[in-house]
Design a protein around this motif. Sequence first.
Motif, PDB file in Angstrom:
ATOM      1  N   MET A   1      51.414 -41.372  84.625  1.00 43.38           N
ATOM      2  CA  MET A   1      52.379 -40.504  83.975  1.00 43.38           C
ATOM      3  C   MET A   1      51.743 -39.812  82.783  1.00 43.38           C
ATOM      4  N   GLN A   2      52.089 -38.557  82.568  1.00 44.66           N
ATOM      5  CA  GLN A   2      51.587 -37.821  81.416  1.00 44.66           C
ATOM      6  C   GLN A   2      52.228 -38.377  80.137  1.00 44.66           C
ATOM      7  N   PRO A   3      51.481 -38.392  79.032  1.00 41.22           N
ATOM      8  CA  PRO A   3      52.070 -38.866  77.775  1.00 41.22           C
ATOM      9  C   PRO A   3      53.205 -37.955  77.334  1.00 41.22           C
ATOM     10  N   HIS A   4      54.236 -38.539  76.760  1.00 44.54           N
ATOM     11  CA  HIS A   4      55.393 -37.780  76.321  1.00 44.54           C
ATOM     12  C   HIS A   4      55.539 -37.834  74.803  1.00 44.54           C
ATOM     13  N   THR A   5      56.010 -36.737  74.248  1.00 43.16           N
ATOM     14  CA  THR A   5      56.279 -36.678  72.815  1.00 43.16           C
ATOM     15  C   THR A   5      57.493 -37.549  72.498  1.00 43.16           C
ATOM     16  N   ILE A   6      57.380 -38.359  71.465  1.00 43.40           N
ATOM     17  CA  ILE A   6      58.496 -39.202  71.025  1.00 43.40           C
ATOM     18  C   ILE A   6      59.153 -38.510  69.831  1.00 43.40           C
ATOM     19  N   VAL A   7      60.468 -38.263  69.963  1.00 43.54           N
ATOM     20  CA  VAL A   7      61.173 -37.486  68.944  1.00 43.54           C
ATOM     21  C   VAL A   7      62.437 -38.215  68.493  1.00 43.54           C
ATOM     22  N   SER A   8      63.115 -37.625  67.511  1.00 41.70           N
ATOM     23  CA  SER A   8      64.389 -38.172  67.060  1.00 41.70           C
ATOM     24  C   SER A   8      65.477 -37.871  68.084  1.00 41.70           C
ATOM     25  N   ARG A   9      66.607 -38.553  67.943  1.00 36.85           N
ATOM     26  CA  ARG A   9      67.724 -38.305  68.859  1.00 36.85           C
ATOM     27  C   ARG A   9      68.196 -36.845  68.783  1.00 36.85           C
ATOM     28  N   ALA A  10      68.251 -36.302  67.573  1.00 39.22           N
ATOM     29  CA  ALA A  10      68.689 -34.914  67.403  1.00 39.22           C
ATOM     30  C   ALA A  10      67.734 -33.947  68.094  1.00 39.22           C
ATOM     31  N   GLU A  11      66.436 -34.185  67.966  1.00 35.38           N
ATOM     32  CA  GLU A  11      65.454 -33.321  68.614  1.00 35.38           C
ATOM     33  C   GLU A  11      65.559 -33.437  70.148  1.00 35.38           C
ATOM     34  N   TRP A  12      65.834 -34.670  70.628  1.00 32.36           N
ATOM     35  CA  TRP A  12      65.987 -34.870  72.068  1.00 32.36           C
ATOM     36  C   TRP A  12      67.205 -34.102  72.590  1.00 32.36           C
ATOM     37  N   ILE A  13      68.314 -34.147  71.839  1.00 30.29           N
ATOM     38  CA  ILE A  13      69.525 -33.423  72.251  1.00 30.29           C
ATOM     39  C   ILE A  13      69.234 -31.922  72.350  1.00 30.29           C
ATOM     40  N   ALA A  14      68.486 -31.389  71.382  1.00 29.15           N
ATOM     41  CA  ALA A  14      68.161 -29.961  71.403  1.00 29.15           C
ATOM     42  C   ALA A  14      67.325 -29.608  72.634  1.00 29.15           C
ATOM     43  N   ALA A  15      66.340 -30.450  72.954  1.00 31.20           N
ATOM     44  CA  ALA A  15      65.504 -30.202  74.125  1.00 31.20           C
ATOM     45  C   ALA A  15      66.317 -30.350  75.408  1.00 31.20           C
TER      46      ALA A  15
ATOM     47  N   ASP B   1      64.421 -38.010  91.335  1.00 31.54           N
ATOM     48  CA  ASP B   1      64.088 -36.799  90.592  1.00 31.54           C
ATOM     49  C   ASP B   1      64.585 -36.851  89.152  1.00 31.54           C
ATOM     50  N   LEU B   2      65.544 -37.732  88.863  1.00 30.82           N
ATOM     51  CA  LEU B   2      66.055 -37.876  87.499  1.00 30.82           C
ATOM     52  C   LEU B   2      65.163 -38.753  86.630  1.00 30.82           C
ATOM     53  N   THR B   3      64.242 -39.488  87.236  1.00 28.40           N
ATOM     54  CA  THR B   3      63.455 -40.478  86.502  1.00 28.40           C
ATOM     55  C   THR B   3      62.132 -39.902  86.005  1.00 28.40           C
ATOM     56  N   PRO B   4      61.524 -40.550  85.020  1.00 33.99           N
ATOM     57  CA  PRO B   4      60.241 -40.061  84.492  1.00 33.99           C
ATOM     58  C   PRO B   4      59.138 -39.972  85.547  1.00 33.99           C
ATOM     59  N   LEU B   5      59.093 -40.925  86.480  1.00 33.87           N
ATOM     60  CA  LEU B   5      58.047 -40.902  87.498  1.00 33.87           C
ATOM     61  C   LEU B   5      58.383 -39.984  88.668  1.00 33.87           C
ATOM     62  N   GLY B   6      59.632 -39.543  88.772  1.00 29.78           N
ATOM     63  CA  GLY B   6      60.021 -38.692  89.888  1.00 29.78           C
ATOM     64  C   GLY B   6      59.846 -39.412  91.218  1.00 29.78           C
ATOM     65  N   ARG B   7      59.433 -38.689  92.225  1.00 29.87           N
ATOM     66  CA  ARG B   7      59.245 -39.289  93.553  1.00 29.87           C
ATOM     67  C   ARG B   7      57.927 -40.060  93.647  1.00 29.87           C
ATOM     68  N   HIS B   8      57.038 -39.801  92.698  1.00 26.94           N
ATOM     69  CA  HIS B   8      55.815 -40.595  92.567  1.00 26.94           C
ATOM     70  C   HIS B   8      55.031 -40.633  93.882  1.00 26.94           C
ATOM     71  N   GLU B   9      54.867 -39.469  94.511  1.00 32.85           N
ATOM     72  CA  GLU B   9      54.201 -39.398  95.812  1.00 32.85           C
ATOM     73  C   GLU B   9      52.822 -38.754  95.749  1.00 32.85           C
ATOM     74  N   GLU B  10      52.391 -38.403  94.541  1.00 29.26           N
ATOM     75  CA  GLU B  10      51.082 -37.778  94.402  1.00 29.26           C
ATOM     76  C   GLU B  10      49.988 -38.768  94.798  1.00 29.26           C
ATOM     77  N   GLY B  11      48.980 -38.287  95.507  1.00 32.11           N
ATOM     78  CA  GLY B  11      47.849 -39.132  95.862  1.00 32.11           C
ATOM     79  C   GLY B  11      48.055 -39.940  97.133  1.00 32.11           C
TER      80      GLY B  11
END
Length: 244
Positions: A1-15, A208-218
């Motif tokens: 999985m690609q690294p993800h930016t960790i933000v505040s709850r308010a920043e997450w809501i905006a995104a 598709d809703l999860t961070p890993l998705g279908r995880h079928e690469e490779g």
Amino acid sequence: MQPHTIVSRAEWIAARKAHLAHEKEYTRARERLAEERRALPWVKVDKDYVFDGPDGKLTLADLFRGRSQLVVQHVMFAPDWNEACKSCSFWADGFERMVPHLAARDTTMVAISRAPLQKLAAFKQRMGWTFDWLSAGDNAFNYDYGVSFTPAQIERGGNYNFGTTPFGSEEAPGISVFYRDEAGNIFHTYSCYSRGLDMMNAAYHYLDLTPLGRHEEGLPYPMDWVRLRDQYQPAPVQASCCHG
């Protein structure tokens, strides 16, 4: 999985709200596509198909069970196979409990394969399915609706998905939809194949809703991971920290 930016709850809501705007665009596009699909022309069914069912011979009209709409899931199961395709079974697991809900909207759903009824019944019992499953082994139904192919068709290529895609097997997946009017006339209104079946697989859309998705690469091919649901092995528990 690609690294993800960790933000505040308010920043997450905006995104998340920014992404919501894109989701709404997709929803509106999907609704337009559904309207366009419903507006497609129809083809009158002029063949007398007869299927083998648990209670004897059934015509295509019989499959409607008195309703006006019929959805057929073409499940890959050739006459000489001992079990159905694992990927088609993945879809069948998903619609197993939908049948009463569809019936409430004047729609009957059945599965149809070319394998003999005895094989269908045995596999149905193994999987714990309750939907109606008919054999088309004695008619041309699956050939006429683009999910079964002769050796010559396979050799020529481009036999699948309205002649756009080569398919190297005698059986392929698909869904076909029919309408029966008050006079008893039956019309073919829609069929879909290949990635067109994707939207009917709820498990994929949950993934598709999860961070890993279908995880079928490779994987050797995308659905290489899929098994018949009684063949999955328990996944090893992964430790969440470095301590043993």
